[in-house]
Design a protein around this motif. Structure first.
Motif, PDB file in Angstrom:
ATOM      1  N   UNK A 150       0.830  -1.206   0.000  1.00  0.00           N
ATOM      2  CA  UNK A 150       0.000   0.000   0.000  1.00  0.00           C
ATOM      3  C   UNK A 150       0.863   1.254   0.000  1.00  0.00           C
ATOM      4  N   UNK A 151       1.898   1.266   0.827  1.00  0.00           N
ATOM      5  CA  UNK A 151       2.721   2.473   0.959  1.00  0.00           C
ATOM      6  C   UNK A 151       3.501   2.788  -0.307  1.00  0.00           C
ATOM      7  N   UNK A 152       3.724   1.788  -1.172  1.00  0.00           N
ATOM      8  CA  UNK A 152       4.447   2.037  -2.416  1.00  0.00           C
ATOM      9  C   UNK A 152       3.580   2.788  -3.421  1.00  0.00           C
ATOM     10  N   UNK A 153       2.268   2.534  -3.413  1.00  0.00           N
ATOM     11  CA  UNK A 153       1.381   3.141  -4.399  1.00  0.00           C
ATOM     12  C   UNK A 153       0.645   4.378  -3.894  1.00  0.00           C
ATOM     13  N   UNK A 154       0.428   4.471  -2.597  1.00  0.00           N
ATOM     14  CA  UNK A 154      -0.381   5.578  -2.077  1.00  0.00           C
ATOM     15  C   UNK A 154       0.143   6.957  -2.496  1.00  0.00           C
ATOM     16  N   UNK A 155       1.456   7.225  -2.473  1.00  0.00           N
ATOM     17  CA  UNK A 155       1.937   8.556  -2.888  1.00  0.00           C
ATOM     18  C   UNK A 155       1.706   8.865  -4.364  1.00  0.00           C
ATOM     19  N   UNK A 156       1.421   7.848  -5.170  1.00  0.00           N
ATOM     20  CA  UNK A 156       1.242   8.046  -6.605  1.00  0.00           C
ATOM     21  C   UNK A 156      -0.213   8.321  -6.996  1.00  0.00           C
ATOM     22  N   UNK A 157      -1.103   8.325  -6.005  1.00  0.00           N
ATOM     23  CA  UNK A 157      -2.539   8.475  -6.247  1.00  0.00           C
ATOM     24  C   UNK A 157      -3.006   9.821  -5.684  1.00  0.00           C
ATOM     25  N   UNK A 158      -3.866  10.559  -6.399  1.00  0.00           N
ATOM     26  CA  UNK A 158      -4.357  11.837  -5.867  1.00  0.00           C
ATOM     27  C   UNK A 158      -5.001  11.678  -4.487  1.00  0.00           C
ATOM     28  N   UNK A 159      -4.819  12.667  -3.606  1.00  0.00           N
ATOM     29  CA  UNK A 159      -5.363  12.574  -2.245  1.00  0.00           C
ATOM     30  C   UNK A 159      -6.875  12.377  -2.207  1.00  0.00           C
ATOM     31  N   UNK A 160      -7.594  12.849  -3.227  1.00  0.00           N
ATOM     32  CA  UNK A 160      -9.054  12.729  -3.234  1.00  0.00           C
ATOM     33  C   UNK A 160      -9.530  11.305  -3.477  1.00  0.00           C
ATOM     34  N   UNK A 161      -8.629  10.425  -3.890  1.00  0.00           N
ATOM     35  CA  UNK A 161      -8.974   9.032  -4.134  1.00  0.00           C
ATOM     36  C   UNK A 161      -8.438   8.149  -3.017  1.00  0.00           C
ATOM     37  N   UNK A 162      -9.197   7.108  -2.677  1.00  0.00           N
ATOM     38  CA  UNK A 162      -8.719   6.086  -1.758  1.00  0.00           C
ATOM     39  C   UNK A 162      -8.127   4.944  -2.566  1.00  0.00           C
TER      40      UNK A 162
END
Length: 253
Positions: A43-55
């Protein structure tokens, strides 16, 4: 797509997690010879690559990264016929899975296409990260596919994919993980100002088959600064799917 075919397709919606959107769809297409290649990633590898408005969506605690080669045909706006060599072309995407407002969807890191017009229209109208590529998708034997893609887009990160793949059995009933990976009836994108947009689609339930693949080139994740896991991917194949898509709409204020 004729109105009768549209009505028939839209009536077959019991497999969806939520109803199709109201209003008329804007685009129809067919998808052919899809190979789904999926890897669980942290999860931590991909979370920074996704806009904050998306889960970032997860299954059993893992996010998932997918590489999906296929071929499109009959891509055309409503009431207009497809145009040979313009409406038919290979496409290859790198994706993960997200959710917003109770609607699970797809976040595309990239979409390579062998169609300069489609690349520019998709960038302008859907705010999707499409790229020019030299691609081929050819039959191999009785049921296999030879696929090759090399990105040619100016000033874009290099991506390459070369594989031979085929189904290895008849369609099987999808389990919870397979539905998590494929029961996605919208995509999310962000425009140049960071505003989130949702594009909704509809199609029949997937007829997924087990698959095998011989992959000789797979360089898709350097563009996002990640390395694919060393483990073998989860593979599925689908031969053909009719799809309709609605114009994208803003998400939130």
């Amino acid at each position: 797509m004729p109105d009768g075919a549209e009505n028939s397709l839209l009536e077959r919606g019991d497999h969806r997690p939520y109803p199709p959107p109201e209003g008329r769809w804007a685009l129809s297409m067919r998808w052919h010879d899809l190979l789904f290649m999926h890897w669980p990633v942290g999860y931590d590898a991909l979370r920074p690559l996704i806009p904050p408005a998306l889960d970032l969506d997860t299954f059993d605690g893992s996010a998932w990264l997918g590489v999906v080669p296929f071929r499109m045909s009959g891509v055309s706006p409503r009431y207009l016929p497809g145009v040979p060599h313009v409406s038919d072309f290979p496409e290859l995407n790198l994706r993960t899975y997200v959710t917003a407002g109770g609607k699970p969807g797809i976040w595309f890191f990239s979409l390579d296409a062998h169609n300069p017009l489609a690349v520019r229209l998709a960038r302008a109208t859907f705010s999707l990260p499409y790229y020019d590529a030299a691609m081929s998708c050819r039959p191999h034997g009785s049921d296999g596919v030879d696929y090759r893609s090399v990105r040619t887009h100016r000033r874009a990160h290099d991506t390459r994919f070369t594989a031979r793949y085929r189904p290895t059995g008849p369609p099987v009933e999808a389990g919870d993980l397979e539905r998590f990976l494929t029961d996605r009836y919208c995509l999310y994108a962000a425009d140049s100002a960071g505003r989130l947009r949702r594009g909704e689609i509809h199609h029949d339930d997937w007829r997924l088959q087990p698959a095998e693949a011989e992959v000789s080139e797979l360089e898709m994740t350097g563009q996002i600064g990640l390395k694919l896991p060393d483990s073998a991917p989860l593979l599925h194949f689908s031969r053909r799917l009719e799809v309709v898509a609605w114009a994208p709409r803003r998400v939130g204020s």
